[in-house]
Write a protein that holds these residues in place. Structure first.
Motif, short mmCIF file in Angstrom:
data_model
loop_
_atom_site.label_atom_id
_atom_site.label_comp_id
_atom_site.label_asym_id
_atom_site.label_seq_id
_atom_site.Cartn_x
_atom_site.Cartn_y
_atom_site.Cartn_z
N THR A 6 3.75 2.35 0.73
CA THR A 6 2.99 1.26 1.34
C THR A 6 1.97 0.58 0.43
N LEU A 7 0.94 1.33 0.07
CA LEU A 7 -0.15 0.72 -0.70
C LEU A 7 -0.07 1.18 -2.14
N ILE A 28 -7.50 4.02 -3.66
CA ILE A 28 -6.67 4.13 -2.46
C ILE A 28 -6.57 5.60 -2.04
N LYS A 56 -5.24 4.67 4.39
CA LYS A 56 -4.15 4.47 5.35
C LYS A 56 -4.51 5.03 6.72
N LEU A 77 -4.70 -1.14 8.08
CA LEU A 77 -5.26 -1.27 6.73
C LEU A 77 -6.77 -1.18 6.90
N SER A 180 6.04 -2.99 2.66
CA SER A 180 5.08 -2.64 1.60
C SER A 180 4.66 -3.88 0.84
N ASN A 184 0.72 -5.08 0.39
CA ASN A 184 0.03 -5.22 -0.90
C ASN A 184 -0.40 -6.67 -1.13
N VAL A 187 -3.67 -7.36 0.77
CA VAL A 187 -4.87 -6.84 0.08
C VAL A 187 -5.23 -7.78 -1.08
#
Ligand code: BTN
Length: 266
Positions: A6-7, A28, A56, A77, A180, A184, A187
């Protein structure tokens, strides 16, 4: 359900320019108590402005007015940004509406859906809350300026597997973002826009953008304060982002904080 990819700090940084890479120091985590609390610790360890913590999941996610912020794993998020602005406490209060505009614009660009703002700082999609913002600050001891400011942003990316808890099921929604790639991108876009508005801070850059997203101007609302509920009409916001309301006796009032709810149309 999102997967573990995901991140990714590398992906986020690859979506940003070199200058942005230098400004933001991204951390993260899978799970923290509250990203605002982690950033507060970092602020006290003299970490730099632009430190960003993303998680997360939060076990003690906090909202405004001492409330909790539901922060389940992998469907939201949760991020906080550390600032060290040379601002007065008064100017600092404008960072919250600025962030509301930043996040609304970023989400709109990615999910192609209109994002509204519920005064003061909730973001709504189709009338459901999809994002909350919590700004916390430490003021220098003589009260003249800021030691640090933490901007906390919580976004409901997708509906939790078993739905939202009962008490939230009528009011919470999500932006239905599962990939994903898009997470990203969100963000990166939030950080890019944040930098643009913040580094050349001028409330005229975001005032109209904030106001045009307020979806209840002209409508009947309930004002909830100190366990009292009063009816009023939402008239406007002034340039301090205070809400101007017309009470049922015809008088006008300026609200600088508090809760409002929109009356149903029947
Ligand atoms: C609200 O709706 O009242 C504000 C919610 C703010 C939630 C975010 S999630 C990231 C950061 N960490 C927290 O504990 N709260 C903020």
């Amino acid at each position: 359900m999102m997967n573990d990819k995901t991140l990714s700090k590398e992906t986020i940084l690859s979506l940003l320019t070199m200058e942005e890479n230098e400004i933001f120091d991204i951390h993260i985590f899978d799970c923290v108590s509250s990203t605002n609390d982690v950033v507060k610790e970092m602020a006290m360890q003299n970490m730099k402005e632009g430190t960003v913590v993303i998680a997360k999941e939060q076990t003690l996610g906090r909202g405004r007015k001492g409330r909790s912020f539901y922060s389940p794993a992998n469907t939201g998020l949760y991020m906080s940004i550390l600032l060290r602005p040379v601002f007065t406490p008064q100017e600092t209060t404008l960072l919250t509406p600025m962030t509301a505009v930043v996040v609304a614009e970023a989400l709109e660009e990615i999910c192609k859906k209109q994002i509204d703002i519920k005064w003061i700082n909730d973001l709504l999609l189709n009338g459901k809350k999809i994002c909350g913002i919590l700004t916390e600050a430490s003021i220098v001891s003589d009260g003249s300026g800021m030691e640090y400011v933490i901007i906390g942003i919580g976004i409901n990316l997708s509906d939790p597997q078993n739905g939202f808890p009962l008490e939230l099921s009528d009011i919470a929604g999500s932006v239905q973002i599962n990939s994903s790639e898009q997470i990203n991108q969100i963000v990166a876009l939030i950080l890019r826009k944040f930098k643009l508005y913040y580094l050349n801070f001028n409330k005229n850059d975001f005032f109209e953008k904030y106001k045009k997203r307020l979806f209840f101007l002209g409508k009947e609302i309930d004002i909830v304060s100190n366990n009292r509920v009063e009816s009023a009409t939402a008239v406007d916001i002034n340039d301090s982002f205070h809400l101007i309301v017309k009470m049922s006796d015809g008088t006008f009032r300026e609200l600088d904080s508090g809760e409002i709810s929109i009356k149903p149309l029947f």
